[in-house]
Design an enzyme around this catalytic site. Structure first.
Site, PDB file in Angstrom:
ATOM      1  N   LYS A  88      55.953  29.089   6.290  1.00 37.57           N
ATOM      2  CA  LYS A  88      55.700  30.419   5.729  1.00 37.57           C
ATOM      3  C   LYS A  88      55.397  30.276   4.237  1.00 37.57           C
ATOM      4  O   LYS A  88      55.681  29.267   3.611  1.00 37.57           O
ATOM      5  CB  LYS A  88      56.923  31.339   5.879  1.00 37.57           C
ATOM      6  CG  LYS A  88      57.367  31.602   7.305  1.00 37.57           C
ATOM      7  CD  LYS A  88      56.436  32.526   8.030  1.00 37.57           C
ATOM      8  CE  LYS A  88      56.942  32.864   9.416  1.00 37.57           C
ATOM      9  NZ  LYS A  88      56.680  31.846  10.430  1.00 37.57           N
ATOM     10  N   SER A 105      51.501  32.797  13.090  1.00 39.25           N
ATOM     11  CA  SER A 105      52.042  33.574  11.977  1.00 39.25           C
ATOM     12  C   SER A 105      51.376  33.299  10.635  1.00 39.25           C
ATOM     13  O   SER A 105      51.521  34.082   9.703  1.00 39.25           O
ATOM     14  CB  SER A 105      53.552  33.367  11.847  1.00 39.25           C
ATOM     15  OG  SER A 105      53.839  32.076  11.358  1.00 39.25           O
TER      16      SER A 105
END
Length: 146
Positions: free
Chosen positions: A104, A67
């Site tokens: 993230k 990701s």
């Protein structure tokens, strides 16, 4: 190092090793034409001293997944995480979200927080009051194998 597995990240607590410095050549490594070997000055380099600013608040974790590939964080890369740093917009953070750890990019605007992946195949996550959410630490460095 002591390993702790949690969700998609494996955390490591660093051990201090006395005199664990590697060789360091302070001339830079040319990616073009080689420089003469006699120009190299040999010194000792400690990665702990270079990468760790607060030893008590620094941890390592291995990335699991794709990701964050757009930010240069690939599967099995080793993250250096400092828990003493203040979270801020655009920082890459290790977060605890609904029972699992994730890494993230933080997006903060007004009273909203979003977790943005760096891969278009993954959704942006809006943090709401219903989420069990904690910003666990800020990523300061990444160590890669080549």
């Amino acid at each position: 190092m002591i390993a702790h597995k949690s969700g998609s990240l494996t955390f490591f607590t660093p051990e201090t090793v006395d005199n664990a410095a590697g060789q360091f050549f302070d001339t830079g490594i040319s990616a073009g034409f080689p420089s003469p070997a006699e120009d190299f000055k040999e010194q000792r380099l400690s990665l702990d001293e270079e990468l760790v600013k607060n030893k008590e608040a620094t941890f390592y974790a291995k990335v699991s997944g794709q990701s964050m590939i757009g930010a240069g964080l690939d599967d099995n890369d080793l993250l250096v995480i400092d828990r003493s740093l203040e979270p801020a917009n655009n920082k890459i953070a290790v977060c605890f979200l609904d029972g699992e750890f994730t890494v993230k990019r933080l997006r903060v605007s007004k009273d909203e927080v979003w977790l943005q992946p760096e891969n278009p195949n993954y959704p942006i996550i809006k943090i709401t009051e219903e989420n069990d959410f904690l910003i666990w630490g800020i990523v300061t460095n990444v160590i890669k194998k080549v």
